[in-house]
Structures are given as C-alpha cells and as structure tokens.
Scaffold this active site. Structure first.
Site, short mmCIF file in Angstrom:
data_model
loop_
_atom_site.label_atom_id
_atom_site.label_comp_id
_atom_site.label_asym_id
_atom_site.label_seq_id
_atom_site.Cartn_x
_atom_site.Cartn_y
_atom_site.Cartn_z
N GLY A 85 0.81 -1.21 0.00
CA GLY A 85 0.00 0.00 0.00
C GLY A 85 0.84 1.27 0.00
O GLY A 85 0.41 2.30 -0.49
N GLU A 119 29.93 -1.63 12.85
CA GLU A 119 30.04 -0.84 14.06
C GLU A 119 28.61 -0.38 14.37
O GLU A 119 27.84 -0.07 13.45
CB GLU A 119 30.95 0.37 13.77
CG GLU A 119 31.33 1.17 14.99
CD GLU A 119 31.79 2.59 14.60
OE1 GLU A 119 32.14 3.33 15.49
OE2 GLU A 119 31.76 2.92 13.40
#
Lengths: 188, 188
Positions: free
Chosen positions: B114, B137
């Site tokens: 949608g 990281e």
C-alpha cells in the site's frame, strides 16, 4: 548483550494522510547517539476467505509504489480506534462482498521492522455468505477466486508477492495439517 | 475493470538515510487526481540458515519502531547496485558468521504494498560453515539457534512476528514437504 536503544528526541519530518515519518535521535547501548527513521502507520488487517468448495477469494489491485497490478487477500487499514477483528470483518465485506460464519485468528505480522511500526492482524474466514460489495469511492479492484492448491503453487513459483497474503496462505495450510486451527469464540 | 493509476507528478517530501518519502499526484481510471504516499527503500534480503542437525539460526535485535527486541532470520538492506544473492550471502556471513555450501532461491516479497516499494529477496542456506561474524560498528544482535519444529510452533503461537521470517519458515517447510526445493545452480 544489551540490545535496547533509548529514544532521545522524537522528530517529525513528514505528517501525511496514511503515514507520518520521524527521524529520531536514539541512544545505543554503547552510549552513541544515532538517527532512527520511522514510518508511523495506523495498522492493518488481512483475511483469508476460504469457500465451501476450497477456493480462496483474492482481490486484484493496482499498487502504485510498484507500478504493478497484484493479487492479494482482502485487506485494509484500521479505522482510528477500531478493534482489529472488527476491521477484518469490515474489509472482507467491503472488498469482496462476503461475510463469514466462522473466523480464525492467525496472529499478527510486522511487515518491515527496520523502519515501519505497522502491525497487520491476520484472520481466516469460512462459511462465507455473499451480502454485496461496498467499495469506497475511488477504490478499484477485481475479485478473483483461486483453488487453494493453485494459490499455494503461486506462493512457490513467486507469482504471489504480498507478504500478508503469503503468510496467511502458508500458515493456515500448515496449521490445518497439524490440527492447530481453532475458530474464534465470538464467531462460533 | 481498468485498475491502473497514472503518475502525474512525483513529489519528494523527505529524503533520508534509509528511505525517501513521496506524496505524488496520480490519476485514477475514472480521471480523478488523488495523492499517493510512497516510501522508497533500496530493497532487502533475508536468509533461512538450516544447520546439519535441523536448527534454524536466528538473530535477536532491538527494533526501534516497535520499541521491542524480536527474533528474525538474518537479513539486511542491499548495498547500492548489489545483486540480491550477493547481498544475502554477505548479510548471513556478517550477522551470524556462517556461509552455506548450498543455497535455495525462495522468491521475493512485498512487505506492505500500500505504501512502500521495498522488495525483500528470500533465500535458504544449508551446509553451513562457521567463518566468524563481521558486525557493522553500532550493530548489536544476539545469534540464537532454535530447532525447526520449535520455530514453526513459534509461527503458530504468534511468538514470531517478522513477515520475512514467517514467510521463509513456512514456505521452505511446505516446499520441502512437497519435494519442491531445488538448490541454486551457482551454489552447487
């Protein structure tokens, strides 16, 4: 490992019609502050309607983000404050014209938890009775019946792509196989 | 019925780090101009890793939009221009430390058609070998092994909620049952 992220600042970057978007500041467990983009959505419902003779009722709709017409199970957004089961019965009726005499609760899914907070509540319906479609103005769709086994085949080949549709077809089948389907109390 | 909607004007309302948002003007088949909100996303990959003794390797992650820590199969965003299968092998390796000797292509899904244009490419991997995790990281997650039958049970009870995770667990099981799983050529 401490996985939690703490909300530091809630920052709206877009407020729209069916979604809002935030670009928050959040703190990781290592103390670092990072950005977190979130799409806010009111939540949705989806229903797997199975007819007496084993057909599944689909809706065929144009999906603007993909520029593609795809097959999906009847579904829609919740109205503000609406109870999910009520929304499911409403959307099934509006889009396909049927109501069920028995419903099954099939959990909920998070469509893309990396960035959206949408929750889609999943149901199945049997004992279907035709009471007439009630489409919204500007809602265009075709209703299509497909035998359950053919629909499963379309999951395997990749012809069906909508996530809630795939989950419902596959989950209902496996739960039925293992005798795990129980009708909802309110629908008995 | 003519279901197609024509793009009239593409209007960006937000350009972000992992997503862009548009609020376009589109023309319906009845001629009316309406707004269409679209979340643009680069697309993702997800892999179901199944060990020799039938365990599934999950990752446990905090998902900021839901303020919740959930179990998902290893997954991630594609890098710009990256081929989906390459992305799947990369994410599996980075997040769980394993590589497969056999891979299965399990189609793709549209998480919420949608409003988002995201496509998630789905794979399974067997013949797993541990070569060491390579987390980004600031990427925090726990790796968790769960027996396949227990994982299916968690689909049925609603304990698992992530859409790509549900689709892969259910689809692989049913395709295996019906003898429909074929390894990818490049992985044999």
């Amino acid at each position: 490992m401490d996985l939690e992220e703490k909300q530091i600042r809630k920052i709206y970057v877009y407020r729209g019609r069916i979604l809002n978007v935030r670009n928050d500041d959040a703190q990781l467990s290592n103390g670092k502050i990072v950005s977190r983009e979130v799409v806010e959505h009111i939540g949705g419902v989806c229903v797997l309607p199975v007819t007496e003779n084993g057909d599944v009722i689909f809706v065929k709709q144009y999906r603007y983000p993909y520029e593609e017409t795809i097959l999906e199970l009847p579904a829609g957004k919740l109205d503000p404050g609406e109870e999910p089961f009520h929304g499911a019965v409403r959307e099934l009726h509006e889009e396909t014209g049927v109501v069920g005499d028995t419903y099954y609760e099939l959990g909920a899914d998070y469509p893309s938890p990396g960035y959206t907070d949408e929750v889609i509540h999943l149901y199945a319906a049997t004992g279907l009775k035709d009471v007439g479609q009630k489409l919204d103005e500007d809602e265009f769709l075709d209703v299509v019946k497909i035998p359950y086994e053919k629909a499963l085949e379309m999951c395997y080949t990749g012809e069906l792509t909508d996530s809630k549709t795939l989950i419902l077809l596959l989950k209902y089948k496996l739960m039925e196989q293992s005798g795990r389907l129980t009708p909802m109390e309110e629908s008995k």
